[in-house]
Each structure stands twice: as C-alpha cells, then as structure tokens.
Design an enzyme around this catalytic site. Structure first.
Site, PDB file in Angstrom:
ATOM      1  N   GLY A 247       4.762   1.049  -0.371  1.00  0.00           N
ATOM      2  CA  GLY A 247       5.476   0.592  -1.554  1.00  0.00           C
ATOM      3  C   GLY A 247       5.262  -0.878  -1.880  1.00  0.00           C
TER       4      GLY A 247
ATOM      5  CG  ASP B  17      -7.548  -4.696  -9.508  1.00  0.00           C
ATOM      6  OD1 ASP B  17      -7.064  -5.828  -9.364  1.00  0.00           O
ATOM      7  OD2 ASP B  17      -8.621  -4.353  -8.990  1.00  0.00           O
TER       8      ASP B  17
ATOM      9  N   GLY C 158       0.812  -1.214   0.000  1.00  0.00           N
ATOM     10  CA  GLY C 158       0.000   0.000   0.000  1.00  0.00           C
ATOM     11  C   GLY C 158       0.839   1.255   0.000  1.00  0.00           C
ATOM     12  CD  GLU C 159       0.036   4.696   4.491  1.00  0.00           C
ATOM     13  OE1 GLU C 159       0.187   5.929   4.337  1.00  0.00           O
ATOM     14  OE2 GLU C 159      -0.627   4.195   5.408  1.00  0.00           O
TER      15      GLU C 159
END
Length: 308
Positions: free
Chosen positions: A210, A238, A207-208
């Site tokens: 990497g 996606d 996610g945030e």
C-alpha cells in the site's frame, strides 16, 4: 477542472519477469502518468523527448486520450531512451540490464505556452535540473507541484534534488528511498524529516503493502488491493502518480481530505497496471472497471466496530 502538466520520459522498455519477457515496448514515466491521468478526462500536456525511431502510433495513444503532445520534442536523428530490466521471483526487486539515455541526455524541456498557467504540475522521475527547469517556465506558482524521484538521483545529484524538493508541495517516493533520503528507518520519522525539507505532503509507496500519506501530524494509509496475478510491476509507481495527479486536477480540490481520495485513486489504477506487461492494461482500461475496483477498495477498508 485544472490544467495538468506532466513531465517525464516517453521511452522504450524491454522487460523480463517470471511470467515471460518482451522485446521493446512502450514505456516511460510520462507515458504511464498520462495514461492514468486520462481516466479523468483532464486537460493535460506531456513534456518529454523521443527519437526519430519512436512510432507515431505511440504518441497517438496519448493524444487520443486528451493528452496534449505538443511538448514532446522529436529529435529525428536521435534514438529514444531505452531501459531493460529483469525482475526476481519476488517481483519486488529487479536488475537493470541496460539504460541508454540517447536523446534524454541533452533534453531541454519546453512547456507549451498554453499550459504555463497550469494549476497542477506532475514532475515525473527525471534529472532534478530538468524538473527545476519546468517549474521555472510556469507563469505563476502552480497550486500543487507533485514530485516523483528515485534513489539514483539521491546517489548522483543530491544537492540538485534537495533544491527541487524545497519547491514542491507533494513528494512521492518508495519506502527504501525515504529511508535513504533521510537516514531514518522509521517511516514516520523519515516523513517528518522530508516535511522539513519543504513538501507539505509526503506519500511513501510500499508496493504490495500500500501507500502512506503524511501531512503535519496526520497519517493516512491506503492498502494495496490483493491481486491474484502480478505480471509486471513496471510503471506501477508512475501509474499511481498519474492517478493521484489526474484525480486532483479533475476535482480541483487540493485539501488534505481530497488528497486522501487521490491516494485511493492512485492505488486503484496502479493495481490494474501490474496485470499485464508494460502499458497494455492501461491502454485498454475502461471506466466501469475502475469504478468496480474502487468499490472493492471500499469493501476492503470499511468496517463497523463497536467500541466499549
């Protein structure tokens, strides 16, 4: 350039985040993957199913971007897959409010004849038996098969999922899913166990924070670009997969060094996806914006250091 087959949902989503909410809007794994891959002008085909309630203009969005939609079945008397979710304040967790399989419940994918020789296959998040069916339709073994999946299939179709994992070259999952699949907390150990299941490359999305790429004893890390605003994380994974697959199809090079580049492209495109609700940002994304953000990624990760 290699042909690219994209398998996944084309769907309706209804989303609520701390920044607002939407009614039914365009969504689905194949939609986000296709829009991201279209940034590379590749010869791609989407394989999916929709109901008679699905607007033609949404399908046109893909075909106008060089994504062949002849493999998207339209069940005129059926309804399109629908998902509704609400994100918490941290934007990393969400509650599913509704999941209506509709026409997806009986989906039997058919790969268009002129794409059964595709070198790259992107298996978006779907039932493992559907993913397997697509692989069985390919005339030759593709050069690269990329699999995206989720914890839901680990819960209810684990044996089928493990059977598909044996047959793919790359798997992309998030850190929570990697831990569930292997029973290991350490992502390095988890990646090694997933390698043993079949894939040569393991991409673990954080996610945030990497993404990590594992190949044998090699590890590559791509950070996530720090963003001022995140409106909607739906479809970011996606979009990452679409950028990853699209870049590899465009460059026609599946070496480890080039797969590292694909991770950067995937991360770059995912950073745009979260800036607006649904597919809005990806639909209007321009190539010069992508180039500019790639430069930001380069500046973020490059440094000179004097080793003493």
């Amino acid at each position: 350039m290699s042909k690219l087959v994209i398998v996944g949902t084309v769907a309706f989503d209804a989303i609520e985040t701390p920044f607002g909410k939407t009614d039914k809007i365009l969504g689905g794994a194949a939609t986000y993957i296709g829009l991201a891959a279209s940034q590379f002008n590749v010869d791609a085909a989407a394989v999916s199913v929709v109901g008679g309630d699905f607007p033609q203009e949404y399908l046109n969005l893909l075909s106008e971007r060089n994504v062949d939609i002849s493999g998207v079945e339209i069940v005129k008397e059926g309804k399109t897959f629908f998902w509704s979710g609400k994100y918490h304040n941290d934007m990393n967790t969400r509650d599913t409010l509704a999941t209506e399989l509709n026409v997806l419940a009986d989906f039997q994918p058919v790969v268009p004849t002129n794409y059964r020789d595709a070198k790259i296959v992107m298996l978006g998040n779907l039932h493992p038996l559907v993913q397997l069916s697509v692989l069985e339709q390919m005339e030759n073994k593709p050069e690269l098969v990329i699999l995206d999946t989720m914890n839901f299939w680990m819960d209810c179709a684990l044996d089928d999922l493990l059977n598909v994992i044996k047959k793919v070259d790359v798997i992309t999952i998030n850190d929570e899913e990697a831990r569930q699949l292997t029973g290991e907390y350490s992502l390095v150990v988890a990646a090694r166990k997933i390698h043993d299941m079949g894939p040569k490359y393991v991409v673990i999305k954080k996610g945030e924070h990497g993404a990590l790429l594992f190949h044998n004893d090699k590890v590559f890390y791509a950070p996530a670009l720090p963003l001022e605003e995140v409106f909607d994380p739906t479809g970011a994974g996606d979009t990452f997969a679409g950028g990853f697959a699209g870049y590899l199809a465009k460059s026609d090079d599946v070496s480890f060094d080039n797969i590292k580049n694909a991770v950067i492209y995937g991360s770059t495109l995912a950073s745009f996806c979260v800036e607006k609700f649904g597919t809005e940002r990806m639909v209007n994304l321009k190539s010069n914006e992508v180039h500019q953000r790639l430069q930001q990624f380069k500046s973020l990760t490059q440094f000179d250091i004097e080793l003493t």
